[in-house]
Enzyme design. Structure first.
Site, PDB file in Angstrom:
ATOM      1  N   ASP A 216      -3.196   1.548   5.879  1.00 24.83           N
ATOM      2  CA  ASP A 216      -2.093   1.604   4.931  1.00 24.83           C
ATOM      3  C   ASP A 216      -0.946   0.691   5.374  1.00 24.83           C
ATOM      4  O   ASP A 216      -0.598   0.655   6.562  1.00 24.83           O
ATOM      5  CB  ASP A 216      -1.598   3.061   4.859  1.00 24.83           C
ATOM      6  CG  ASP A 216      -0.406   3.231   3.959  1.00 24.83           C
ATOM      7  OD1 ASP A 216      -0.572   3.090   2.747  1.00 24.83           O
ATOM      8  OD2 ASP A 216       0.710   3.491   4.484  1.00 24.83           O
ATOM      9  N   GLU A 258      -4.713  -2.779   3.503  1.00 27.31           N
ATOM     10  CA  GLU A 258      -3.873  -2.681   2.305  1.00 27.31           C
ATOM     11  C   GLU A 258      -2.722  -3.659   2.515  1.00 27.31           C
ATOM     12  O   GLU A 258      -1.724  -3.340   3.152  1.00 27.31           O
ATOM     13  CB  GLU A 258      -3.315  -1.270   2.098  1.00 27.31           C
ATOM     14  CG  GLU A 258      -2.627  -1.148   0.748  1.00 27.31           C
ATOM     15  CD  GLU A 258      -1.288  -0.415   0.740  1.00 27.31           C
ATOM     16  OE1 GLU A 258      -0.738  -0.237  -0.348  1.00 27.31           O
ATOM     17  OE2 GLU A 258      -0.767  -0.057   1.818  1.00 27.31           O
TER      18      GLU A 258
HETATM   19  C1  BGC Z   1       0.653   3.818  -0.092  1.00 28.68           C
HETATM   20  C2  BGC Z   1       1.738   4.464  -0.912  1.00 28.68           C
HETATM   21  C3  BGC Z   1       2.831   4.968   0.008  1.00 28.68           C
HETATM   22  C4  BGC Z   1       3.310   3.864   0.929  1.00 28.68           C
HETATM   23  C5  BGC Z   1       4.235   4.367   1.974  1.00 28.68           C
HETATM   24  C6  BGC Z   1       1.356   2.747   0.655  1.00 28.68           C
HETATM   25  O1  BGC Z   1       1.218   1.488   0.532  1.00 28.68           O
HETATM   26  O2  BGC Z   1      -0.410   3.344  -0.851  1.00 28.68           O
HETATM   27  O3  BGC Z   1       1.232   5.477  -1.707  1.00 28.68           O
HETATM   28  O4  BGC Z   1       3.893   5.440  -0.745  1.00 28.68           O
HETATM   29  O5  BGC Z   1       2.228   3.262   1.592  1.00 28.68           O
HETATM   30  O6  BGC Z   1       3.565   5.214   2.832  1.00 28.68           O
END
Ligand code: BGC
Length: 570
Positions: A216, A258
């Site tokens: 993430d 991501e």
């Molecule tokens: C997740 C989001 C989240 C963010 C902060 C991301 O990129 O996909 O849902 O709010 O990280 O944690």
């Protein structure tokens, strides 16, 4: 054990482990909270998810991506982690998680979990220790500063909620840095003890049997005075270090980036053959351009972006997607295109959040079956592995009266019964209400009723998934974009030589054609390498007109039509 580089499949008696399984997999994002409530407390749970694995297997899903289910105050859907090795009690227990992994593996399905490593919740004991004891072992675990004026060039990701990346902590009497919500302090990756702590977390879950991680917010680990805090060189160094550990000690497990960035910057998260980083990266460059093409009736943007993202290592796979649990982000498109997208897809300001659109797939496409089919046909034909978002396979709607991204995180709609069959709780107790809008009411849009209709979207998507899976070319093949004389038509050939994996040893070429026009069209496609090739529809097997001796193909397509045609060279 020394460093071993695995390139070929590992063969054990009776079992072949394809180390590149992720290149042929269909992924499905499912939030534990949203799928099925096994104990009637109003929230989905692990036992509920386990009870629905048969459905996912039937659909053809190979791997699940689970957003965070760890201990958390749930102020950001669980991306605000308060303990990385505890499961939120309302979701279940570690034993139930082990059972989920076992039961999924029994079905040849893999489990990929989400790891938000950039930040924790302010409730995490590390942060509590850091703020109260600056000289203690956790004092340097977060990014502290006496001023909130450092790094003014670092953009704010949640501008609807935050006006600074710094927040003042009244206990420590210093500012801490946060890329997301102010209750999510960023971990300090310049501290080697932070590396050790997060690598322990990674090992904990790999030892429990998970097949990989979605990393993430991975571009944001480091900040610097010179850069913009997105994909700094030290961030890439850390990912390389993580990949080396995974390859050495857990071969066959994967890392997915991501990284919501511009095309070349996202591709950097794959690393190189010599210095690999992530096995997969979400295709943020392609995603908004699919939606742009559907309304602009032009394939130009897609053609441009596809040519920009081909030069990646042979083992790397894009994770292609239409929607996920976040807003449809428009951060990485030009201002002109962003405004066009808002006009088409978010005409009510309530549909917007931050720099994006907080709607589900079916509502974005105004429940048009033709568009839903076209979008999925493209998704399943693009290079990479497709990621579905739970509920989109039945065309679930959203609820823009709920705050933030909760609009598209409502309970899965299983039946026309109370709470859409998701839970036996008092409806008022549900973690979010089920969708009851005019068009998408759960009494009409649900799994049970779509199972009963052979022409439903659910059956259609399942069929496409199975056709895709019968042709390794979609996961493993190259792409060549072809010239057409109609700007509304996108045409490309996927080609796979058929060698080097334990599956799919037949060479194959598939010509994919998509029309974004809102009326029927005729098109001439240039396929010089395929002069004289015979064409067969991949779904029904029917023969199409051949490509002529000059390498040209004349086709007509209905409104928003598409073809997947097997090309047999002469
Ligand atoms: C997740 C989001 C989240 C963010 C902060 C991301 O990129 O996909 O849902 O709010 O990280 O944690």
């Amino acid at each position: 054990m020394g460093r071993v580089t695995f390139t070929a499949p590992i063969t054990l008696p009776g079992l072949t482990l394809d180390l590149q399984w992720y290149r042929r997999s269909v992924f499905y994002e499912v939030m534990v909270r949203s799928f099925y409530d096994s104990n009637g407390d109003g929230s989905g749970d692990l036992a509920g998810l386990i009870s629905r694995l048969d459905y996912l297997q039937w659909l053809g899903v190979d791997a699940l991506w689970l957003p965070p289910f760890f201990a958390s105050p749930l102020r950001d859907g669980g991306y605000d982690v308060a303990d990385y090795t505890q499961i939120l009690p309302e979701f279940g227990t570690l034993d139930e998680f082990r059972e989920l992994v076992t039961k999924a593996h029994e079905r040849n399905m893999r489990i990929v979990i989400d790891l938000p490593l950039n930040h924790t919740s302010d409730q995490h004991p590390w942060f509590q220790a850091s703020r109260s004891d600056p000289d203690g072992p956790y004092g340097d675990f977060y990014v502290w500063s006496d001023t909130d004026e450092k790094w003014p060039d670092i953009r704010i990701i949640f501008p609807d909620y935050e006006d600074s990346n710094w927040a003042f902590d009244s206990v420590r009497r210093q500012f801490y840095f946060h890329r997301f919500f102010s209750h999510q302090p960023d971990l300090n990756f310049t501290n080697p003890r932070v590396h050790e702590a997060v690598i322990d977390v990674v090992r904990f879950w790999l030892d429990l049997g998970v097949d990989g991680f979605r990393l993430d917010a991975i571009p944001y680990l480091y900040e610097s005075d010179e850069g913009n805090g997105e994909g700094e060189p030290e961030t890439h160094e850390f990912i390389k270090k993580l990949r080396a550990i995974v390859d050495r000690d857990y071969p066959g497990r994967i890392m997915i980036a991501e990284a919501n960035q511009w095309p070349r910057e996202v591709a950097a998260f794959f690393g190189t053959d010599e210095e690999p980083e992530c096995h997969m990266a979400f295709d943020f460059p392609v995603m908004p351009r699919i939606f742009y093409s559907l309304r602009s009736q032009s394939a130009d943007e897609l053609v441009a972006v596809l040519s920009e993202t081909t030069d990646v290592p042979s083992w790397a796979a894009w994770g292609v997607f239409l929607r996920n649990h976040d807003e449809l982000t428009l951060e990485m498109v030009s201002e002109e295109y962003r405004q066009a997208m808002y006009g088409w897809y978010a005409y009510d300001p309530r549909m917007r959040v931050n720099v994006g659109i907080r709607r589900r797939l079916a509502t974005l496409l105004d429940n048009s079956r033709a568009e839903l089919e076209l979008a999925h046909a493209l998704l399943f034909a693009l290079p990479g592995s497709p990621f579905l978002y739970y509920g989109d396979e039945i065309g679930m709607g959203d609820n823009i009266w709920l705050p933030d991204r909760d609009s598209s995180r409502t309970p899965m709609q299983w039946t026309p019964d109370r709470n859409a069959g998701f839970s036996s709780a008092d409806p008022g107790k549900l973690y979010l209400p089920v969708v009851q809008s005019l068009v998408y009411h759960y009494s009409q849009v649900n799994v049970e009723s779509q199972l009963a209709q052979s022409r439903s979207l659910l059956h259609w998507i399942r069929n496409v998934i199975h056709v895709r899976k019968a042709h390794p070319v979609f996961g493993l093949g190259s792409i060549e974009v072809l010239d057409t004389d109609n700007p509304a038509v996108l045409a490309f050939v996927r080609s796979y030589a058929g060698a080097g994996t334990p599956v799919g040893d037949q060479p194959e070429d598939v010509l994919c054609v998509f029309s974004f026009a809102h009326n029927p069209v005729a098109v001439t496609i240039d396929a010089p390498g395929f002069a004289g090739a015979e064409l067969f529809d991949l779904f029904g097997g029917h023969r199409f007109p051949s490509i002529d001796d000059d390498g040209r193909l004349h086709l007509t397509l209905g409104t928003q039509g598409f073809f997947w045609l097997k090309a047999v060279r002469r």
